[in-house]
Design a protein around this motif. Structure first.
Motif, mmCIF file in Angstrom:
data_model
loop_
_atom_site.group_PDB
_atom_site.id
_atom_site.type_symbol
_atom_site.label_atom_id
_atom_site.label_comp_id
_atom_site.label_asym_id
_atom_site.label_seq_id
_atom_site.Cartn_x
_atom_site.Cartn_y
_atom_site.Cartn_z
ATOM 1 N N GLU A 91 0.812 -1.223 0.000
ATOM 2 C CA GLU A 91 0.000 0.000 0.000
ATOM 3 C C GLU A 91 0.841 1.267 0.000
ATOM 4 O O GLU A 91 0.517 2.242 -0.669
ATOM 5 N N ASN A 92 1.924 1.282 0.750
ATOM 6 C CA ASN A 92 2.775 2.473 0.819
ATOM 7 C C ASN A 92 3.555 2.610 -0.487
ATOM 8 O O ASN A 92 4.427 1.794 -0.790
ATOM 9 N N GLN A 93 3.271 3.649 -1.256
ATOM 10 C CA GLN A 93 3.929 3.793 -2.569
ATOM 11 C C GLN A 93 5.439 4.001 -2.425
ATOM 12 O O GLN A 93 6.196 3.712 -3.343
ATOM 13 N N PHE A 94 5.886 4.483 -1.250
ATOM 14 C CA PHE A 94 7.325 4.699 -1.058
ATOM 15 C C PHE A 94 8.053 3.427 -0.618
ATOM 16 O O PHE A 94 9.247 3.436 -0.392
ATOM 17 N N SER A 95 7.309 2.322 -0.507
ATOM 18 C CA SER A 95 7.961 1.065 -0.138
ATOM 19 C C SER A 95 8.609 0.437 -1.368
ATOM 20 O O SER A 95 9.375 -0.498 -1.278
ATOM 21 N N LYS A 96 8.242 0.953 -2.551
ATOM 22 C CA LYS A 96 8.765 0.347 -3.789
ATOM 23 C C LYS A 96 9.145 1.438 -4.782
ATOM 24 O O LYS A 96 8.685 2.579 -4.659
ATOM 25 N N ILE A 97 9.949 1.068 -5.757
ATOM 26 C CA ILE A 97 10.270 1.993 -6.841
ATOM 27 C C ILE A 97 9.723 1.355 -8.108
ATOM 28 O O ILE A 97 10.126 0.242 -8.468
ATOM 29 N N GLY A 98 8.785 2.041 -8.742
ATOM 30 C CA GLY A 98 8.192 1.508 -9.975
ATOM 31 C C GLY A 98 9.092 1.825 -11.153
ATOM 32 O O GLY A 98 9.801 2.841 -11.148
ATOM 33 N N LEU A 99 9.052 0.967 -12.175
ATOM 34 C CA LEU A 99 9.889 1.222 -13.347
ATOM 35 C C LEU A 99 9.375 2.404 -14.159
ATOM 36 O O LEU A 99 10.057 2.885 -15.057
ATOM 37 N N LEU A 100 8.160 2.882 -13.825
ATOM 38 C CA LEU A 100 7.628 4.049 -14.528
ATOM 39 C C LEU A 100 7.582 5.271 -13.607
ATOM 40 O O LEU A 100 7.042 6.312 -13.969
ATOM 41 N N ASP A 101 8.147 5.160 -12.417
ATOM 42 C CA ASP A 101 8.170 6.307 -11.498
ATOM 43 C C ASP A 101 8.997 7.446 -12.080
ATOM 44 O O ASP A 101 10.004 7.205 -12.761
ATOM 45 N N ASP A 102 8.585 8.704 -11.766
ATOM 46 C CA ASP A 102 9.406 9.826 -12.239
ATOM 47 C C ASP A 102 10.608 10.023 -11.297
ATOM 48 O O ASP A 102 10.678 9.431 -10.214
ATOM 49 N N ASP A 103 11.551 10.876 -11.746
ATOM 50 C CA ASP A 103 12.809 11.046 -11.006
ATOM 51 C C ASP A 103 12.568 11.431 -9.546
ATOM 52 O O ASP A 103 13.217 10.923 -8.630
ATOM 53 N N ASN A 104 11.597 12.323 -9.365
ATOM 54 C CA ASN A 104 11.321 12.828 -8.032
ATOM 55 C C ASN A 104 10.836 11.726 -7.081
ATOM 56 O O ASN A 104 11.283 11.611 -5.939
ATOM 57 N N LYS A 105 9.959 10.881 -7.594
ATOM 58 C CA LYS A 105 9.414 9.791 -6.778
ATOM 59 C C LYS A 105 10.521 8.772 -6.434
ATOM 60 O O LYS A 105 10.592 8.251 -5.316
ATOM 61 N N ILE A 106 11.405 8.526 -7.391
ATOM 62 C CA ILE A 106 12.504 7.581 -7.136
ATOM 63 C C ILE A 106 13.375 8.132 -6.008
ATOM 64 O O ILE A 106 13.706 7.436 -5.043
ATOM 65 N N LYS A 107 13.706 9.426 -6.132
ATOM 66 C CA LYS A 107 14.573 10.045 -5.128
ATOM 67 C C LYS A 107 13.907 10.001 -3.751
ATOM 68 O O LYS A 107 14.521 9.584 -2.759
ATOM 69 N N LYS A 108 12.640 10.395 -3.710
ATOM 70 C CA LYS A 108 11.936 10.425 -2.423
ATOM 71 C C LYS A 108 11.905 9.040 -1.779
ATOM 72 O O LYS A 108 12.119 8.905 -0.582
#
Ligand code: AMP
Ligand code: TRP
Length: 327
Positions: A199-216
């Motif tokens: 459920e927590n989106q920050f528990s994973k890094i999606g292959l389509l995540d933008d740069d900002n989400k990856i960094k966070k």
């Protein structure tokens, strides 16, 4: 040339665990193997799916295969349900499996939790996976560590059928697991694996995540209070998981990474890791959107289904003959 087969379920966005554990191997293997990569949509309906979303996810996974570098000219990319032999062989293998061994599968136990209204598909899932693999006379199956038990069952079934008929009906496949990335853990709770359904989106890094989400996601990842970049899964699972991810992306060993950050805190380490992850994921994401818009995808899937069918039909004929079904 040895044959490779693998598959990914079209359920939700693929994450770093899928990439580092399994998908990354797909590209490397296609240079000197005959590779068959499947979008396993029949597997995904073991749990209820929204039909409209499912269809989009099927295209997404196929486009991601191509975006990471699977070349449709070298490898076969297809959708499982478009080759009917998967379901057919799955039934035959279900009849060759024991209820005891199927009920011992960890994935079945996790998903059904002993609930009697669990779909029977979750129980039979491994026989469908075995059918996928055995249908193509597969030698090598690149997967993440969580699939080890299913691969072992596939081998057992192949050997059991071969012994029963005293004949090589099936090729006995081998699993292929990477040293780094075979089990990427969740970023917020490094004792459980990174999972699509978290459920927590920050528990994973999606292959389509933008740069900002990856960094966070990386900056927020759970570590510990020691402030020492050291690989120690037992006592420092969070930091060790990040080191493994760094290692998988950069090719540097864990001890090289440890020495690079000697005397430095987690902040510097995480910032650099974010950079490495962003630079590796960005080209995949950009290519994905190009492919998804183009007609390359349907063309590859049409040709892929045809190539897959040609192999599957031959195997199925041999299997039916052995079992004495049909005429
Ligand atoms: P799935 O998303 O369950 O269809 O998995 C697709 C592939 O990704 C399989 O080969 C899995 O073993 C692999 N995989 C899934 N989650 C992880 C993870 N957290 N770490 C490493 N590999 C994974
Ligand atoms: N069970 C695999 C998973 O959940 C997906 C899968 C289905 C698969 N059939 C396969 C993987 C055949 C490798 C080979 O990840």
């Amino acid at each position: 040339m040895k044959r490779v087969f693998s598959g990914v379920q079209p359920t939700g966005d693929l994450h770093l665990g899928n990439y580092l554990g399994a998908l990354r191997q797909f590209v490397e293997l296609q240079e000197d193997h005959e590779c068959v990569y499947c979008v396993v949509d029949l597997h995904s309906i073991t749990l209820p799916q929204d039909p409209k979303e499912l269809r989009q996810h099927i295209y997404d996974v196929a486009a991601l295969y191509m975006a990471i570098g699977v070349d449709a000219k070298k490898s076969t990319i297809f959708i499982q349900s478009e080759v009917k032999e998967h379901a057919e062989l799955s039934w035959i293998l279900t009849c060759s499996s024991y209820t005891g061994e199927l009920s011992r599968m960890t994935q079945f136990k996790d998903k059904s939790k002993g609930n009697e209204s669990s779909p029977a598909g979750i129980f039979c899932y491994p026989t469908l996976m075995a059918a996928d693999i055995l249908l193509y006379d597969t030698d090598v199956v690149p997967v993440g560590n969580d699939q080890r038990q299913h691969i072992e069952l596939t081998r057992d079934l192949a050997i059991r059928v071969n012994n029963r008929f005293d004949k090589k009906v099936f090729v006995v496949p081998e699993g292929r697991y990477l040293k780094e990335g075979a089990r990427v853990m969740s970023l917020d709770n490094p004792t459980s694996k990174m999972s699509k359904s978290a459920e927590n989106q920050f528990s994973k890094i999606g292959l389509l995540d933008d740069d900002n989400k990856i960094k966070k996601s990386i900056m927020r990842a759970t570590t510990d209070s020691e402030a020492n970049v050291r690989f120690d899964i037992e006592n420092k699972p969070g930091v060790s998981n990040l080191i493994s991810i760094y290692s998988a992306f950069s090719g540097k060993s864990a001890s090289e990474i440890e020495s690079m950050y000697e005397g430095k805190g987690y902040g510097d380490f995480k910032k650099d890791l974010a950079e490495v992850a962003i630079e590796s994921i960005r080209p995949i994401r950009e290519r994905f959107y190009e492919i998804r818009k183009s007609d390359m995808l349907t063309k590859a899937l049409d040709e892929g289904a045809e190539k897959a069918r040609a192999i599957a039909e031959i195997t199925m004929k041999r299997v039916k003959e052995q079992f004495g079904i049909g005429r």
